[in-house]
Design a protein around this motif. Structure first.
Motif, mmCIF file in Angstrom:
data_model
loop_
_atom_site.group_PDB
_atom_site.id
_atom_site.type_symbol
_atom_site.label_atom_id
_atom_site.label_comp_id
_atom_site.label_asym_id
_atom_site.label_seq_id
_atom_site.Cartn_x
_atom_site.Cartn_y
_atom_site.Cartn_z
ATOM 1 N N LEU A 154 0.806 -1.216 0.000
ATOM 2 C CA LEU A 154 0.000 0.000 0.000
ATOM 3 C C LEU A 154 0.841 1.270 0.000
ATOM 4 O O LEU A 154 0.293 2.367 -0.116
ATOM 5 N N ARG A 155 2.155 1.151 0.127
ATOM 6 C CA ARG A 155 3.020 2.325 0.152
ATOM 7 C C ARG A 155 3.600 2.663 -1.217
ATOM 8 O O ARG A 155 4.462 3.512 -1.321
ATOM 9 N N GLN A 156 3.141 2.009 -2.265
ATOM 10 C CA GLN A 156 3.649 2.320 -3.589
ATOM 11 C C GLN A 156 3.074 3.647 -4.083
ATOM 12 O O GLN A 156 2.195 4.239 -3.455
ATOM 13 N N LEU A 157 3.569 4.110 -5.228
ATOM 14 C CA LEU A 157 3.191 5.428 -5.723
ATOM 15 C C LEU A 157 1.713 5.504 -6.091
ATOM 16 O O LEU A 157 1.054 6.501 -5.823
ATOM 17 N N ARG A 158 1.193 4.461 -6.714
ATOM 18 C CA ARG A 158 -0.197 4.517 -7.140
ATOM 19 C C ARG A 158 -1.136 4.404 -5.944
ATOM 20 O O ARG A 158 -0.782 3.848 -4.901
ATOM 21 N N PRO A 195 5.026 13.769 -13.394
ATOM 22 C CA PRO A 195 5.199 15.096 -12.788
ATOM 23 C C PRO A 195 6.642 15.329 -12.365
ATOM 24 O O PRO A 195 7.348 14.415 -11.930
ATOM 25 N N ALA A 196 7.073 16.584 -12.500
ATOM 26 C CA ALA A 196 8.436 16.942 -12.101
ATOM 27 C C ALA A 196 8.633 16.816 -10.597
ATOM 28 O O ALA A 196 9.756 16.619 -10.126
ATOM 29 N N SER A 197 7.555 16.906 -9.825
ATOM 30 C CA SER A 197 7.672 16.791 -8.366
ATOM 31 C C SER A 197 8.094 15.406 -7.922
ATOM 32 O O SER A 197 8.480 15.210 -6.770
ATOM 33 N N LEU A 198 8.045 14.433 -8.834
ATOM 34 C CA LEU A 198 8.467 13.078 -8.467
ATOM 35 C C LEU A 198 9.955 13.039 -8.120
ATOM 36 O O LEU A 198 10.397 12.170 -7.363
ATOM 37 N N ALA A 199 10.731 13.984 -8.667
ATOM 38 C CA ALA A 199 12.166 14.030 -8.359
ATOM 39 C C ALA A 199 12.413 14.402 -6.905
ATOM 40 O O ALA A 199 13.470 14.075 -6.351
ATOM 41 N N ASP A 200 11.454 15.071 -6.276
ATOM 42 C CA ASP A 200 11.595 15.461 -4.868
ATOM 43 C C ASP A 200 10.954 14.460 -3.921
ATOM 44 O O ASP A 200 10.868 14.723 -2.722
ATOM 45 N N GLU A 201 10.492 13.321 -4.450
ATOM 46 C CA GLU A 201 9.852 12.315 -3.599
ATOM 47 C C GLU A 201 10.882 11.711 -2.644
ATOM 48 O O GLU A 201 11.931 11.209 -3.074
ATOM 49 N N PRO A 202 10.661 11.766 -1.336
ATOM 50 C CA PRO A 202 11.650 11.196 -0.402
ATOM 51 C C PRO A 202 11.681 9.678 -0.492
ATOM 52 O O PRO A 202 10.681 9.031 -0.798
#
Length: 338
Positions: A154-158, A195-202
């Motif tokens: 359940l912790r995956q991106l989708r 999305p470009a914000s994926l690069a900031d995903e911790p």
């Protein structure tokens, strides 16, 4: 007025210079006043009106400039909200389809030693701007593995939403739990850019594979020396045994510490149970799901060695007993009787 015309202009003109100046000035003022009334009043009033209109237009221009600045800020906020909305819609499916979701389901279940008895993909339901895909899943395994798998899956991106979860204990001996899940997967209904914000995903922290609490097991007080249910059999060494009135315990060593193990206790990472203890060996039965059913696999801890013999499954007649033979040949058995 008649009196004015009947004045003696000659007498006035022959008077003093001051009087003559005043008379001239009066005449000039009279002529100027008449000229103003006739020719200049309308242009002057038009000029005043033009100045007033200019000041009004300048105020409106300043007000519209302030509104334009506010509009720019609102447009930036609107664009930022649009980017966030698009990123959220992309995360509904994380750019993947149902086949990728089922592949992840199979791989993660295999990693945690789970058995999927049923996976049913229901008919998709169309919402306002996305689709909802219901799934029915029946999976079985030990509770710690089920809990860890569900938390990791359940912790995956989708986005995955668990609508219903039912846990039922089926085999108390090995702690097997059947889980029935109904969950919802989603899809935005169109292909969206990453999305470009994926690069900031911790980065996600690694989940611990050891779960100390299992609500489906009966509580038992802690034993002196610790618990060997989370120690691999390869790290255990039999160093002796204790016997008293026909009741025998095995002495096992792991990590420089000594443990006393009795029949019925658990050993190893695969839910192994001690089924027999002899003076020179310990027999442990592990449970594996092979060929569509649960089967027992015997393993042995032999006195003086860390090797284990095993029976692969019920269809394999070859039994690997190299460790038992080695233990019998060494004759290094030790039996301490009470």
């Amino acid at each position: 007025m008649n009196r004015l015309w009947h004045l003696d202009w000659q007498a006035l003109a022959g008077g003093s210079g001051v009087v003559r100046a005043m008379v001239c000035l009066s005449l000039v003022l009279m002529v100027a006043g008449m000229g103003y009334l006739v020719r200049l009043r309308d242009p002057v009033q038009g000029h005043v009106e033009s100045v007033r209109l200019q000041l009004q237009l300048q105020d409106e221009l300043e007000e519209r400039g302030a509104r334009l600045v506010e509009l720019g800020v609102e447009q930036q906020a609107l664009e930022h909200a649009r980017v966030l909305l698009q990123a959220a819609r992309w995360r509904l499916a994380a750019g993947e389809g149902m086949s990728e979701l089922l592949d992840q389901l199979a791989l993660s279940g295999h990693e945690h030693g789970l058995v999927f008895e049923r996976v049913e993909v229901k008919e998709a339901q169309q919402a306002s701007v996305y689709r909802v895909q219901p799934l029915e899943i029946a999976v079985s395994g030990q509770y710690p593995a089920l809990r860890l798998w569900l938390e990791q899956w359940l912790r995956q991106l989708r986005l995955l939403n668990v609508e219903r979860l039912t846990l039922v204990l089926k085999d108390e001996g090995i702690g097997r739990v059947d889980a029935q899940l109904r969950l919802h997967a989603y899809h935005p209904g169109e292909e969206l850019p990453v999305p470009a914000s994926l690069a900031d995903e911790p980065a996600q922290a690694i989940l611990s594979k050891k779960t100390a609490f299992d609500p489906f097991r009966a509580w038992s007080p802690p034993r002196e020396g610790g618990d060997l249910a989370h120690v691999p059999l390869a790290r255990l060494e039999m160093v002796g045994s204790l016997s008293r009135a026909g009741w025998r315990q095995a002495l096992l060593r792991s990590g420089g510490r000594l443990y006393r193990i009795a029949q019925g206790e658990r050993l190893g990472l695969e839910g192994g149970v001690v089924v027999a203890i002899e003076f020179d060996r310990v027999e442990v039965h592990e449970r594996f799901y092979i060929d569509g059913r649960w089967q027992a696999r015997p393993r042995y801890l032999v006195l003086g060695t860390r090797e284990q013999g095993e029976v692969r499954d019920e269809t394999d007649e070859r039994v690997e007993r190299r460790a038992i033979d080695a233990g019998a040949a060494d004759g290094a058995g030790r039996d301490v009787s009470g």
